[in-house]
Design a protein around this motif. Structure first.
Motif, PDB file in Angstrom:
ATOM      1  N   ASN A  99       0.889  -1.253   0.054  1.00 46.45           N
ATOM      2  CA  ASN A  99       0.018  -0.011  -0.032  1.00 46.45           C
ATOM      3  C   ASN A  99       0.789   1.282  -0.069  1.00 46.45           C
ATOM      4  O   ASN A  99       1.225   1.633   0.822  1.00 46.45           O
ATOM      5  N   GLY A 100       1.298   1.705  -1.071  1.00 50.73           N
ATOM      6  CA  GLY A 100       2.381   2.900  -1.224  1.00 50.73           C
ATOM      7  C   GLY A 100       3.469   2.347  -0.695  1.00 50.73           C
ATOM      8  O   GLY A 100       4.332   1.585  -1.336  1.00 50.73           O
ATOM      9  N   LEU A 122      13.474  -1.618  -4.585  1.00 51.06           N
ATOM     10  CA  LEU A 122      14.157  -1.271  -3.650  1.00 51.06           C
ATOM     11  C   LEU A 122      14.809   0.063  -4.183  1.00 51.06           C
ATOM     12  O   LEU A 122      15.051   1.237  -3.434  1.00 51.06           O
ATOM     13  N   VAL A 123      15.157   0.264  -5.576  1.00 50.28           N
ATOM     14  CA  VAL A 123      16.069   1.262  -6.080  1.00 50.28           C
ATOM     15  C   VAL A 123      14.889   2.407  -6.154  1.00 50.28           C
ATOM     16  O   VAL A 123      15.139   3.649  -5.795  1.00 50.28           O
ATOM     17  N   MET A 124      13.807   2.201  -6.499  1.00 54.08           N
ATOM     18  CA  MET A 124      12.695   3.382  -6.555  1.00 54.08           C
ATOM     19  C   MET A 124      12.307   3.714  -5.204  1.00 54.08           C
ATOM     20  O   MET A 124      12.159   5.055  -4.836  1.00 54.08           O
ATOM     21  N   LEU A 125      12.296   2.772  -4.220  1.00 53.52           N
ATOM     22  CA  LEU A 125      12.246   3.383  -2.709  1.00 53.52           C
ATOM     23  C   LEU A 125      13.552   4.333  -2.184  1.00 53.52           C
ATOM     24  O   LEU A 125      13.180   5.112  -1.536  1.00 53.52           O
ATOM     25  N   SER A 150      12.333  10.730  -2.159  1.00 53.85           N
ATOM     26  CA  SER A 150      12.307  11.417  -0.916  1.00 53.85           C
ATOM     27  C   SER A 150      11.275  11.561   0.009  1.00 53.85           C
ATOM     28  O   SER A 150      11.423  12.332   1.196  1.00 53.85           O
ATOM     29  N   GLN A 151      10.151  11.037  -0.099  1.00 49.72           N
ATOM     30  CA  GLN A 151       9.091  11.242   0.996  1.00 49.72           C
ATOM     31  C   GLN A 151       9.354  10.178   1.970  1.00 49.72           C
ATOM     32  O   GLN A 151       8.202  10.263   2.995  1.00 49.72           O
ATOM     33  N   ARG A 179      15.221   4.807   3.206  1.00 47.14           N
ATOM     34  CA  ARG A 179      16.241   4.743   1.889  1.00 47.14           C
ATOM     35  C   ARG A 179      17.350   4.077   2.096  1.00 47.14           C
ATOM     36  O   ARG A 179      17.772   3.543   1.293  1.00 47.14           O
ATOM     37  N   ILE A 180      18.149   4.169   3.172  1.00 43.66           N
ATOM     38  CA  ILE A 180      19.470   3.468   3.642  1.00 43.66           C
ATOM     39  C   ILE A 180      19.373   1.943   3.344  1.00 43.66           C
ATOM     40  O   ILE A 180      19.901   1.218   2.775  1.00 43.66           O
TER      41      ILE A 180
END
Length: 255
Positions: free
Chosen positions: A65-66, A184-187, A191-192, A198-199
């Motif tokens: 979900n998002g 994983l790359v998209m996440l 920036s949100q 992100r790490i």
């Protein structure tokens, strides 16, 4: 320059270790039992990891979900960041790659032992069946008969097709690995989400690439050079008055 794969070195490592054990473990029948047991355990372990990968895929695709994975049952609702879950999935892919490499080495070990026995009419598959170590030996399309030769190579063709069919099981795993890497790359570029997410996403993407590289490099013959210094000192150390390797192992195993 000679090239040897890590897989070949690991197989040699096991065979060298086995030579230190009891002499009864050196006979062909005992080796066949040991290698067969290793192969059976490797198959079961890899199948378990395949099941976990399927479950991970179902969770990642059905509960997404998002930027989160959410589960709602009646009045209960729980969620976890997708980056954290996919990071755990990347670790699962790495461990599954290790399990596949182990299975590949175990199967090669068992097959190489089978080629060392040369008896007219003797079938290693039939021997495993008689020893209750195989459930489908009579269905394997490998025929050993020195008196007849097939006009058409049907049995060898079936054997190669069966081998190809077994390796096609890797196709959905590779596809799922690419899906995990892409997500994983998209996440990681989103920036949100928080910095820890992100790490974790970028770390998971790196681990996913490592899993693929691990399988390839494990089977790929790599250039090696002789360790002349190690060979020289190993030979000198084995000379009297130093005890032999067998004597040192016997003392260690009794202590």
């Amino acid at each position: 320059m000679r090239c040897i794969s890590i897989k070949r070195l690991k197989i040699h490592e096991l065979e060298a270790t086995l030579r230190y054990l009891h002499k009864d473990d050196q006979v062909w029948t005992r080796k066949s039992a040991i290698y067969g047991e290793i192969q059976d355990k490797a198959i079961k372990s890899f199948v378990v990891f395949l099941g976990k990968i399927v479950i991970a895929y179902l969770i990642a695709t059905s509960l997404r979900n998002g930027n989160e994975l959410a589960l709602k049952v009646s009045n209960f609702e729980a969620s976890v960041p997708a980056a954290f879950f996919l990071f755990a999935v990347s670790l699962l892919l790495l461990i599954s790659a290790m399990a596949f490499n182990h299975l590949s080495a175990a199967m090669t070990l068992k097959n190489s032992l089978a080629t060392k026995i040369k008896l007219i009419g003797f079938s290693v598959n039939a021997y495993d069946l008689l020893q209750n170590r195989s459930d489908n030996a009579l269905g394997v399309p490998v025929v050993i008969n020195p008196f007849f030769r097939e006009a058409l190579p049907i049995s060898s063709m079936l054997a190669h097709l069966l081998l190809i069919a077994m390796f096609t099981i890797l196709v959905p795993i590779v596809a799922f690995g690419y899906y995990v890497f892409d997500e994983l790359v998209m996440l990681g570029m989103n920036s949100q989400i928080s910095a820890p997410e992100r790490i974790s996403a970028f770390a998971g993407a790196a681990i996913t690439i490592l899993s693929a590289m691990y399988v390839v490099l494990f089977h790929l013959p790599l250039p090696v050079i002789k360790n002349t210094k190690g060979i020289r000192w190993g030979f000198l150390y084995s000379l009297p008055p130093h005890p032999s390797d067998q004597e040192k192992f016997s003392r260690w195993s009794r202590s």
